[in-house]
Design an enzyme around this catalytic site. Structure first.
Site, PDB file in Angstrom:
ATOM      1  N   TRP A  10     -26.129  18.742  10.756  1.00 14.83           N
ATOM      2  CA  TRP A  10     -26.045  19.987  11.416  1.00 14.83           C
ATOM      3  C   TRP A  10     -25.341  20.009  12.741  1.00 14.83           C
ATOM      4  CZ3 TRP A  10     -31.646  22.805  10.697  1.00 14.83           C
ATOM      5  CH2 TRP A  10     -32.177  22.811   9.351  1.00 14.83           C
ATOM      6  N   LYS A  11     -25.299  19.087  13.564  1.00 16.28           N
ATOM      7  CA  LYS A  11     -24.694  18.864  14.799  1.00 16.28           C
ATOM      8  C   LYS A  11     -25.478  19.443  15.890  1.00 16.28           C
ATOM      9  CE  LYS A  11     -20.361  17.656  12.337  1.00 16.28           C
ATOM     10  NZ  LYS A  11     -18.895  17.581  12.639  1.00 16.28           N
ATOM     11  N   GLU A 100     -17.650  11.766  16.379  1.00 21.05           N
ATOM     12  CA  GLU A 100     -18.057  12.437  17.681  1.00 21.05           C
ATOM     13  C   GLU A 100     -18.705  11.664  18.625  1.00 21.05           C
ATOM     14  OE1 GLU A 100     -19.824  15.910  15.792  1.00 21.05           O
ATOM     15  OE2 GLU A 100     -17.600  16.198  14.619  1.00 21.05           O
ATOM     16  N   GLY A 176     -14.029  18.620  10.293  1.00 23.99           N
ATOM     17  CA  GLY A 176     -14.085  19.855  10.922  1.00 23.99           C
ATOM     18  C   GLY A 176     -12.915  20.673  11.041  1.00 23.99           C
ATOM     19  N   GLY A 237     -20.773  18.287   7.235  1.00 22.29           N
ATOM     20  CA  GLY A 237     -20.945  18.955   8.494  1.00 22.29           C
ATOM     21  C   GLY A 237     -20.976  20.478   8.531  1.00 22.29           C
ATOM     22  N   GLY A 238     -20.141  21.196   8.545  1.00 27.00           N
ATOM     23  CA  GLY A 238     -20.033  22.642   8.586  1.00 27.00           C
ATOM     24  C   GLY A 238     -20.684  23.413   7.211  1.00 27.00           C
TER      25      GLY A 238
HETATM   26  C1  PEP Z   1     -19.314  15.514   9.824  1.00 22.71           C
HETATM   27  O1  PEP Z   1     -19.093  15.718  10.990  1.00 22.71           O
HETATM   28  O2  PEP Z   1     -19.929  14.434   9.429  1.00 22.71           O
HETATM   29  C2  PEP Z   1     -18.346  16.309   8.841  1.00 22.71           C
HETATM   30  C3  PEP Z   1     -18.029  15.768   7.646  1.00 22.71           C
HETATM   31  O3  PEP Z   1     -18.049  17.279   9.271  1.00 22.71           O
HETATM   32  P1  PEP Z   1     -17.213  18.563   8.262  1.00 22.71           P
HETATM   33  O4  PEP Z   1     -17.788  18.593   6.935  1.00 22.71           O
HETATM   34  O5  PEP Z   1     -17.353  19.892   9.021  1.00 22.71           O
HETATM   35  O6  PEP Z   1     -15.861  18.168   8.231  1.00 22.71           O
END
Ligand code: PEP
Length: 253
Positions: A10-11, A100, A176, A237-238
């Site tokens: 979820w960051k 990140e 992302g 992620g998203g």
């Molecule tokens: C992540 O940050 O681990 C990731 C995979 O992000 P996203 O799916 O948004 O690219």
């Protein structure tokens, strides 16, 4: 047989109220719709983990994860969270070495090796992230570069400890950005990394290692990615911020 895992990162998103809604929706959908062969993991902000644990606890294939931990067990490290603290509230997994964290918090392979150690010492399963930048991919040598991240942060582990680690390959250029690695690009890297693991730990341990793909994975591309021989799930992620889409990804198997 290696474990299939779909983990949502979820960051730094969601208020408490939003987190409760998302976690309860995911928990209900996982219970009713996702095969128990697939382990679903929610990596919420640490602040909410203790509360969200109550949604995960009754569901055998749902776990919670932290997005990071400090490399020391305790001490004067203002603002940090330790592996023993995470363990004490029922956390099972911890994401380590996300790009990140490497980029914005200057985490190094050496520091990550210490984080992996403290996580394992406290019974947490590290989801260890690795991956190359676009410049590295274009320059060539990217397979070796990603393999070296594993060598530097994991290869000091005994075979017994290494067998507890989950790996997540996340090409930085796909995180992302909406650009996903093609299934051929992802499979090439996963197979290469598995071969690299075999050189250190032997074929059996390499064959049992779960290697997840991460980078703009969504409900549309997940089935093709997860069908690849060496892809054992995803770090999302998203798309993990929407309960229906995240569950659909977990149902891609
Ligand atoms: C992540 O940050 O681990 C990731 C995979 O992000 P996203 O799916 O948004 O690219």
């Amino acid at each position: 047989m290696r474990k299939k895992i779909v983990a949502g990162n979820w960051k730094m998103n969601k208020t408490m109220e939003e987190a409760l809604i998302l976690a309860s929706e995911v928990a209900n959908m996982v219970k009713d719709e996702v095969s128990t062969d697939v382990t679903v993991v929610i990596a919420s902000p640490s602040l909410y983990l203790s509360t969200l644990q109550k949604y995960a606890e009754p569901i055998a294939n749902l776990s919670i994860a932290a997005q990071n931990c400090h490399q020391k067990a305790s001490g004067a490290f203002t603002g940090e969270i330790s592996a023993p603290m995470l363990k004490s509230i029922g956390v099972e997994y911890v994401i380590l070495g996300h790009s990140e964290r490497r980029q914005y918090f200057a985490e190094t392979n050496e520091q990550l090796a210490e984080k992996v150690n403290i996580a394992l010492e406290n019974g947490l399963t590290p989801i260890f992230c690795c991956g190359e930048s676009l410049e590295q991919r274009e320059a060539g040598g990217f397979l070796e570069f990603v393999a070296s991240q594993l060598t530097d942060s994991l290869f000091h582990l005994s075979a017994e400890d290494f067998a507890k680690v989950v790996i997540a390959y996340e090409p930085i250029w796909a995180i992302g950005t909406g650009v996903t690695a093609s299934s051929a690009q992802a499979q090439e890297m996963h197979a290469y990394l598995r071969g690299h693991l075999a050189t250190k730990y032997g074929q059996e341990i390499a064959d049992n290692a779960s290697i997840l793909y991460g980078g703009s994975c969504n409900e549309k591309n997940a089935p093709e990615l997860f069908a690849c021989a060496d892809i054992d799930g995803g770090l999302i992620g998203g798309a993990s911020l929407k309960s229906r889409e995240f569950t659909n990804i977990a149902k891609s198997y």
